[in-house]
Design an enzyme around this catalytic site. Structure first.
Site, PDB file in Angstrom:
ATOM      1  N   CYS A   1       2.224   1.567  -5.491  1.00  0.00           N
ATOM      2  CA  CYS A   1       1.825   0.168  -5.398  1.00  0.00           C
ATOM      3  C   CYS A   1       1.662  -0.462  -6.771  1.00  0.00           C
ATOM      4  CB  CYS A   1       0.533   0.040  -4.613  1.00  0.00           C
ATOM      5  SG  CYS A   1       0.731   0.592  -2.926  1.00  0.00           S
TER       6      CYS A   1
ATOM      7  N   ILE B   1      -4.130   4.643   0.561  1.00  0.00           N
ATOM      8  CA  ILE B   1      -4.567   4.969   1.918  1.00  0.00           C
ATOM      9  C   ILE B   1      -5.677   6.018   1.903  1.00  0.00           C
ATOM     10  CG2 ILE B   1      -3.808   5.864   4.164  1.00  0.00           C
ATOM     11  CD1 ILE B   1      -0.937   4.986   3.264  1.00  0.00           C
TER      12      ILE B   1
ATOM     13  N   PHE C   1       0.841  -1.204   0.000  1.00  0.00           N
ATOM     14  CA  PHE C   1       0.000   0.000   0.000  1.00  0.00           C
ATOM     15  C   PHE C   1       0.866   1.240   0.000  1.00  0.00           C
ATOM     16  CE2 PHE C   1       0.765  -1.027   4.422  1.00  0.00           C
ATOM     17  CZ  PHE C   1       0.988   0.196   5.035  1.00  0.00           C
ATOM     18  N   CYS C   2       0.264   2.346  -0.436  1.00  0.00           N
ATOM     19  CA  CYS C   2       0.929   3.648  -0.451  1.00  0.00           C
ATOM     20  C   CYS C   2      -0.150   4.719  -0.338  1.00  0.00           C
ATOM     21  CB  CYS C   2       1.764   3.821  -1.718  1.00  0.00           C
ATOM     22  SG  CYS C   2       0.798   3.666  -3.246  1.00  0.00           S
ATOM     23  N   THR C   3       0.222   5.973  -0.488  1.00  0.00           N
ATOM     24  CA  THR C   3      -0.711   7.067  -0.232  1.00  0.00           C
ATOM     25  C   THR C   3      -1.893   7.059  -1.199  1.00  0.00           C
ATOM     26  OG1 THR C   3       1.121   8.404   0.576  1.00  0.00           O
ATOM     27  CG2 THR C   3      -0.934   9.559   0.065  1.00  0.00           C
TER      28      THR C   3
END
Length: 576
Positions: free
Chosen positions: A210, A232, A203-205
């Site tokens: 990703c 996220i 996961f990433c912002t």
């Protein structure tokens, strides 16, 4: 209701003309008061923009008018204050830099998991959950049970993956089943079955890292790779706090600094010294001084640096009292004088691999502009020769823009061919777009990760030209008065190129190239000296009388010199 709309967007799609897209996007953003950053690369587009809703809508409509971006998806959030201070559209080698060739998110990205299904996936004990963001982002919040690789940049991920695939690592074969297989045990039992690679969720912002990181793992043979659709931010927007496995705040790259559930702005602010998020704990520290330092950077800054930060903060506070902008305000630019260009070029080469904008090392491009007769070509070649001699290797080359002249046949097709030929050398008598495209290729050559990485000492660099694609460059044949395609080849050994030409810093008439260079130089030769050189050149090369030569100056060269002179303010350095 909050006034400003923020739109986060990205799309992996092939954009071979990305350089040509930059200026129109910048123009539509400026025209609609939209601020933020947009990155363009061959692999796609990535950006976050903010402004009044109607302005952001017009920018999004402009982007989606391109058929390749028609399905561009964006995520929205709202703020009381404009979260960005400037608008920048930049060209990059990658829209998110991993530095691994052949990784294609459009073909090999992992399996999307919607926010409402994410909890079930990451609660599975057989799944390795990896946070792909930088360490300072993870410090203020992450998912329960996530592995933090402590990345300084996204380009660090491949090295971390390789380390974790070894015995005892979270990605070691068999680790998903809670089994650590020692290397000596494998060696002792070569006939033992190879354990399956673990299931991985990343996961990433916002989702862009990703897509690339999961594609990278799939390229490495991982079959079950998942990533959080929308990142996220989408999870915090859709999953209520009582059902959430998110712990803390989510760092965002704008003036909000962090957001929580419902994308409400969080309690963090940004340290203006080191750009690290600062919360209540840091603000209570004796090492915290607003605008000057925080516990993360206090011991890393010198007293002189802190004094400078303190003065900047004082100016910010004065600007607030006066009701004027300080950060983000456009300041008049004044080029600086460069007294020792040879030493400066060697310093740039020595810092080549350390630059955060140059993972793997892109070729350094220097623009040397100046009026006709200013001596650009002679100076460029002299500097290149001096640097190569001092370093002991051929690492600097010089290229001119004369090869991008429109041919005589092209000028003859103009409505007034005689006037076009007479004004040859004016901005509109060059192919600026072709020059821009060639500069993009020239700049990115050294990013080929199959080529050896440059060392801090350029003389010790071991670039392998056979592994670094050569770039060709047109020349100009003065005898026939026409450009010559592919007249020059720039090999992989060349780490820095000085590109000399009249209009490298010019804006207008289809020209806007200055952003493609690492530095912009201007040769500030007195106009009288340059014009006399041209008179002598016309007399000796063309057999003109002095009267004929001066007439040619009046009808063309002086006009071009006036145009070039206006671009002087865009230079970083002046050479006198």
């Amino acid at each position: 209701m909050p006034r400003y709309l923020t739109a986060a967007l990205y799309k992996f799609v092939t954009l071979p003309d990305c350089a040509a897209l930059r200026e129109p996007i910048q123009a539509v953003c400026d025209a609609n008061g939209v601020k933020g950053t947009v990155l363009l690369a061959l692999e796609g587009i990535n950006g976050t923009i903010s402004g009044l809703p109607e302005g952001v809508g017009k920018v999004l409509a402009h982007l989606r008018a391109d058929p390749r971006l028609a399905t561009l998806v964006h995520k929205e959030s709202w703020a009381d204050n404009l979260p960005f201070l400037r608008m920048k559209v930049r060209l990059k080698k990658e829209i998110v830099t991993l530095g691994v060739p052949g990784v294609s998110p459009t073909l090999m990205a992992g399996q999307y998991v919607k926010p409402q299904d994410w909890n079930a996936l990451i609660n599975n004990p057989d799944v390795v959950l990896i946070d792909t963001r930088n360490d300072y982002e993870v410090d203020i919040g992450t998912f329960k049970g996530a592995v933090d690789p402590r990345l300084k940049t996204f380009a660090d991920l491949p090295e971390w993956v390789a380390a974790q695939e070894q015995g005892g690592g979270v990605l070691h074969a068999g680790a998903d089943a809670g089994v650590s297989v020692a290397a000596d045990a494998v060696a002792a039992r070569p006939d033992a079955p190879i354990r399956k690679k673990p299931k991985v969720a990343m996961f990433c912002t916002g989702g862009i890292r990703c897509e690339k990181s999961t594609a990278y793992l799939r390229q490495k043979g991982y079959d079950e790779v998942y990533h959080l659709e929308g990142g996220i931010l989408k999870y915090l927007e859709q999953v209520p706090p009582e059902n959430s496995l998110w712990q803390g705040e989510c760092f965002v790259f704008d003036e909000r600094v962090s957001v929580g559930h419902g994308l409400t702005p969080g309690p963090y602010e940004l340290c203006r010294s080191c750009r690290h998020p600062v919360g209540d704990v840091e603000r209570a520290s004796p090492k915290y001084e607003k605008g000057v330092s925080c516990p993360h950077c206090f011991d890393l800054k010198t007293p002189v640096q802190k004094q400078g930060f303190a003065e900047r903060q004082r100016q910010v506070e004065l600007a607030v009292l006066r009701g004027k902008a300080h950060v983000g305000a456009k300041m008049p630019h004044k080029p600086k004088r460069l007294d020792d260009p040879v030493a400066h070029l060697i310093d740039l080469l020595n810092r080549l691999p350390a630059s955060p904008d140059r993972p793997g090392g892109h070729r350094i491009l220097i623009a040397l502009a100046g009026g006709p007769g200013s001596g650009k070509s002679s100076l460029s070649n002299h500097l290149a020769q001096q640097v190569n001699v001092k370093i002991g290797a051929q690492v600097v080359a010089v290229l001119g823009m004369d090869g991008f002249h429109l041919s005589r046949a092209q000028l003859a097709a103009f409505p007034d061919p005689a006037a076009a030929l007479l004004r040859r050398g004016a901005p509109w008598t060059f192919d600026a777009r072709a020059l821009a495209e060639r500069l993009v290729l020239l700049r990115g050559t050294l990013n080929d990760p199959t080529a050896p990485t440059p060392t801090a000492n350029p003389a010790a660099a071991t670039f392998n030209p056979s592994k670094t694609a050569p770039i060709t460059w047109p020349g100009f044949e003065h005898g026939m008065g026409d450009p010559v395609p592919d007249a020059v080849t720039v090999g992989g050994n060349i780490q820095l190129v000085i590109v000399e030409g009249l209009y490298l810093l010019h804006q207008g008439d289809g020209w806007d190239l200055s952003h493609l260079f690492d530095e912009r130089w201007y040769l500030d030769t007195p106009l009288g000296v340059a014009m006399e050189r041209l008179v002598q050149r016309h007399i000796s090369a063309n057999g003109n009388t002095r009267e004929q030569a001066e007439r040619r100056l009046a009808l063309n060269d002086r006009l071009n010199a006036g145009i070039v002179q206006k671009s002087r303010v865009r230079a970083d350095w002046l050479l006198l």
